[in-house]
Design a protein around this motif. Structure first.
Motif, PDB file in Angstrom:
ATOM      1  N   VAL A  23       0.837  -1.197   0.000  1.00  0.00           N
ATOM      2  CA  VAL A  23       0.000   0.000   0.000  1.00  0.00           C
ATOM      3  C   VAL A  23       0.874   1.249   0.000  1.00  0.00           C
ATOM      4  N   CYS A  24       1.974   1.194   0.747  1.00  0.00           N
ATOM      5  CA  CYS A  24       2.892   2.342   0.846  1.00  0.00           C
ATOM      6  C   CYS A  24       3.864   2.428  -0.324  1.00  0.00           C
ATOM      7  N   GLY A  25       3.860   1.432  -1.201  1.00  0.00           N
ATOM      8  CA  GLY A  25       4.746   1.439  -2.360  1.00  0.00           C
ATOM      9  C   GLY A  25       6.182   1.048  -2.039  1.00  0.00           C
ATOM     10  N   ILE A  26       6.392   0.314  -0.932  1.00  0.00           N
ATOM     11  CA  ILE A  26       7.758  -0.058  -0.547  1.00  0.00           C
ATOM     12  C   ILE A  26       7.968  -1.573  -0.459  1.00  0.00           C
ATOM     13  N   SER A  27       7.032  -2.326  -0.952  1.00  0.00           N
ATOM     14  CA  SER A  27       7.176  -3.777  -0.933  1.00  0.00           C
ATOM     15  C   SER A  27       8.070  -4.232  -2.080  1.00  0.00           C
ATOM     16  N   PRO A  28       9.037  -5.113  -1.787  1.00  0.00           N
ATOM     17  CA  PRO A  28       9.842  -5.660  -2.886  1.00  0.00           C
ATOM     18  C   PRO A  28       9.117  -6.766  -3.664  1.00  0.00           C
ATOM     19  N   TRP A  29       7.960  -7.191  -3.186  1.00  0.00           N
ATOM     20  CA  TRP A  29       7.260  -8.323  -3.782  1.00  0.00           C
ATOM     21  C   TRP A  29       5.969  -7.964  -4.504  1.00  0.00           C
ATOM     22  N   LEU A  30       5.376  -6.830  -4.147  1.00  0.00           N
ATOM     23  CA  LEU A  30       4.038  -6.524  -4.644  1.00  0.00           C
ATOM     24  C   LEU A  30       3.886  -5.010  -4.811  1.00  0.00           C
ATOM     25  N   THR A  31       3.406  -4.592  -5.959  1.00  0.00           N
ATOM     26  CA  THR A  31       3.176  -3.163  -6.180  1.00  0.00           C
ATOM     27  C   THR A  31       1.778  -2.795  -5.676  1.00  0.00           C
ATOM     28  N   PRO A  32       1.520  -1.514  -5.466  1.00  0.00           N
ATOM     29  CA  PRO A  32       0.162  -1.106  -5.086  1.00  0.00           C
ATOM     30  C   PRO A  32      -0.878  -1.515  -6.126  1.00  0.00           C
ATOM     31  N   VAL A  33      -0.531  -1.428  -7.399  1.00  0.00           N
ATOM     32  CA  VAL A  33      -1.478  -1.805  -8.462  1.00  0.00           C
ATOM     33  C   VAL A  33      -1.762  -3.304  -8.416  1.00  0.00           C
ATOM     34  N   GLN A  34      -0.726  -4.115  -8.235  1.00  0.00           N
ATOM     35  CA  GLN A  34      -0.937  -5.568  -8.153  1.00  0.00           C
ATOM     36  C   GLN A  34      -1.832  -5.925  -6.961  1.00  0.00           C
ATOM     37  N   LEU A  35      -1.619  -5.250  -5.829  1.00  0.00           N
ATOM     38  CA  LEU A  35      -2.463  -5.493  -4.654  1.00  0.00           C
ATOM     39  C   LEU A  35      -3.904  -5.090  -4.951  1.00  0.00           C
ATOM     40  N   VAL A  43      -6.888 -10.482 -10.523  1.00  0.00           N
ATOM     41  CA  VAL A  43      -5.783 -11.442 -10.621  1.00  0.00           C
ATOM     42  C   VAL A  43      -5.808 -12.305  -9.365  1.00  0.00           C
ATOM     43  N   PRO A  44      -5.399 -13.549  -9.472  1.00  0.00           N
ATOM     44  CA  PRO A  44      -5.371 -14.380  -8.274  1.00  0.00           C
ATOM     45  C   PRO A  44      -4.230 -13.953  -7.357  1.00  0.00           C
ATOM     46  N   PRO A  45      -4.386 -14.186  -6.052  1.00  0.00           N
ATOM     47  CA  PRO A  45      -3.266 -13.893  -5.157  1.00  0.00           C
ATOM     48  C   PRO A  45      -2.090 -14.791  -5.519  1.00  0.00           C
ATOM     49  N   PRO A  46      -0.865 -14.355  -5.218  1.00  0.00           N
ATOM     50  CA  PRO A  46       0.289 -15.179  -5.575  1.00  0.00           C
ATOM     51  C   PRO A  46       0.233 -16.543  -4.886  1.00  0.00           C
ATOM     52  N   ASP A  47       0.612 -17.564  -5.607  1.00  0.00           N
ATOM     53  CA  ASP A  47       0.660 -18.916  -5.058  1.00  0.00           C
ATOM     54  C   ASP A  47       2.061 -19.151  -4.500  1.00  0.00           C
ATOM     55  N   LEU A  48       2.161 -19.179  -3.183  1.00  0.00           N
ATOM     56  CA  LEU A  48       3.448 -19.371  -2.519  1.00  0.00           C
ATOM     57  C   LEU A  48       3.610 -20.788  -1.979  1.00  0.00           C
ATOM     58  N   SER A  49       2.743 -21.688  -2.394  1.00  0.00           N
ATOM     59  CA  SER A  49       2.745 -23.043  -1.840  1.00  0.00           C
ATOM     60  C   SER A  49       4.029 -23.809  -2.131  1.00  0.00           C
ATOM     61  N   ASP A  50       4.712 -23.478  -3.218  1.00  0.00           N
ATOM     62  CA  ASP A  50       5.959 -24.172  -3.555  1.00  0.00           C
ATOM     63  C   ASP A  50       7.199 -23.355  -3.232  1.00  0.00           C
ATOM     64  N   ASN A  51       7.038 -22.232  -2.544  1.00  0.00           N
ATOM     65  CA  ASN A  51       8.170 -21.384  -2.198  1.00  0.00           C
ATOM     66  C   ASN A  51       8.883 -21.964  -0.979  1.00  0.00           C
ATOM     67  N   GLU A  52      10.130 -22.378  -1.164  1.00  0.00           N
ATOM     68  CA  GLU A  52      10.889 -23.034  -0.091  1.00  0.00           C
ATOM     69  C   GLU A  52      11.058 -22.145   1.136  1.00  0.00           C
ATOM     70  N   PRO A 128      14.077  -3.788   8.100  1.00  0.00           N
ATOM     71  CA  PRO A 128      13.758  -3.334   6.747  1.00  0.00           C
ATOM     72  C   PRO A 128      12.399  -2.619   6.720  1.00  0.00           C
ATOM     73  N   PRO A 129      12.293  -1.544   5.938  1.00  0.00           N
ATOM     74  CA  PRO A 129      11.065  -0.734   5.934  1.00  0.00           C
ATOM     75  C   PRO A 129       9.796  -1.524   5.640  1.00  0.00           C
ATOM     76  N   TYR A 130       9.875  -2.519   4.766  1.00  0.00           N
ATOM     77  CA  TYR A 130       8.684  -3.294   4.430  1.00  0.00           C
ATOM     78  C   TYR A 130       8.217  -4.152   5.600  1.00  0.00           C
ATOM     79  N   TYR A 131       9.142  -4.601   6.448  1.00  0.00           N
ATOM     80  CA  TYR A 131       8.738  -5.324   7.651  1.00  0.00           C
ATOM     81  C   TYR A 131       8.320  -4.360   8.757  1.00  0.00           C
ATOM     82  N   LEU A 132       8.945  -3.190   8.797  1.00  0.00           N
ATOM     83  CA  LEU A 132       8.543  -2.166   9.755  1.00  0.00           C
ATOM     84  C   LEU A 132       7.076  -1.818   9.557  1.00  0.00           C
ATOM     85  N   MET A 133       6.667  -1.640   8.295  1.00  0.00           N
ATOM     86  CA  MET A 133       5.270  -1.286   8.016  1.00  0.00           C
ATOM     87  C   MET A 133       4.307  -2.364   8.481  1.00  0.00           C
TER      88      MET A 133
END
Length: 170
Positions: A23-35, A43-52, A128-133
């Motif tokens: 939402v704040c535009g500081i995520s390394p994984w997701l843009t505000p538009v994608q959210l 769009v479907p939410p990201p599938d993280l089921s196979d992410n180690e 990190p700022p994204y975890y701070l938020m």
């Protein structure tokens, strides 16, 4: 992340802590538009089921949280049900642990050694700022005074951080 159906339904209706950085535009994984597109069902939410890293984070979350509590002299309680901000019902919190006897919570992270430069001096609020938020969001929703982070770095080093609530950041 493995969510219960209740958590998934709640997440679809609002913004959770892990989405606050987007939402704040500081995520390394997701843009505000994608959210925004995901919340609208475009769009479907990201599938993280196979992410180690995500999988190991889930498996180790309880262990990391309890070890942090032991080292800090806390008692922690696992929280499974989503919390909703009373004033802003679109703000949601699915936290890892609350710290018993304090108006505080604990967020657990499992990360690789390659991210070590993103974390500041142990015991500070230099996360990190994204975890701070994420913590700022949770403190707002739960009306807590402080947020702790327990970070297992490279599978063998536990880092801990503490952030105080700051109305200006909120």
């Amino acid at each position: 992340m493995s969510l219960t159906q209740e958590q998934a339904d709640a997440r679809a209706r609002g913004i959770g802590g892990s989405e606050a950085a987007a939402v704040c535009g500081i995520s390394p994984w997701l843009t505000p538009v994608q959210l925004w597109q995901a919340k609208r069902g475009e769009v479907p939410p990201p599938d993280l089921s196979d992410n180690e890293l995500v999988r190991w984070g889930e498996l180790l979350e309880e262990v990391i949280g309890k070890e942090c509590a032991r080292r800090k002299g806390f008692v922690v309680h696992r929280v499974r049900e989503p919390k909703i901000d009373k004033a802003h019902p679109f703000m949601l919190a699915n936290i890892d642990f609350r710290i018993v006897g304090k108006r505080a919570g604990l967020e657990v992270k499992n990360t690789s050694q390659w991210t070590s430069e993103k974390w500041g001096e142990i015991g500070t609020d230099d996360v990190p700022p994204y975890y701070l938020m994420q913590g700022v969001h949770y403190m707002r929703v739960l009306d807590y005074d402080e947020w702790y982070y327990a970070v297992l770095l490279g599978g063998n080093e536990l880092l801990t951080y503490r952030v105080e609530r700051d109305a200006e950041i909120e």
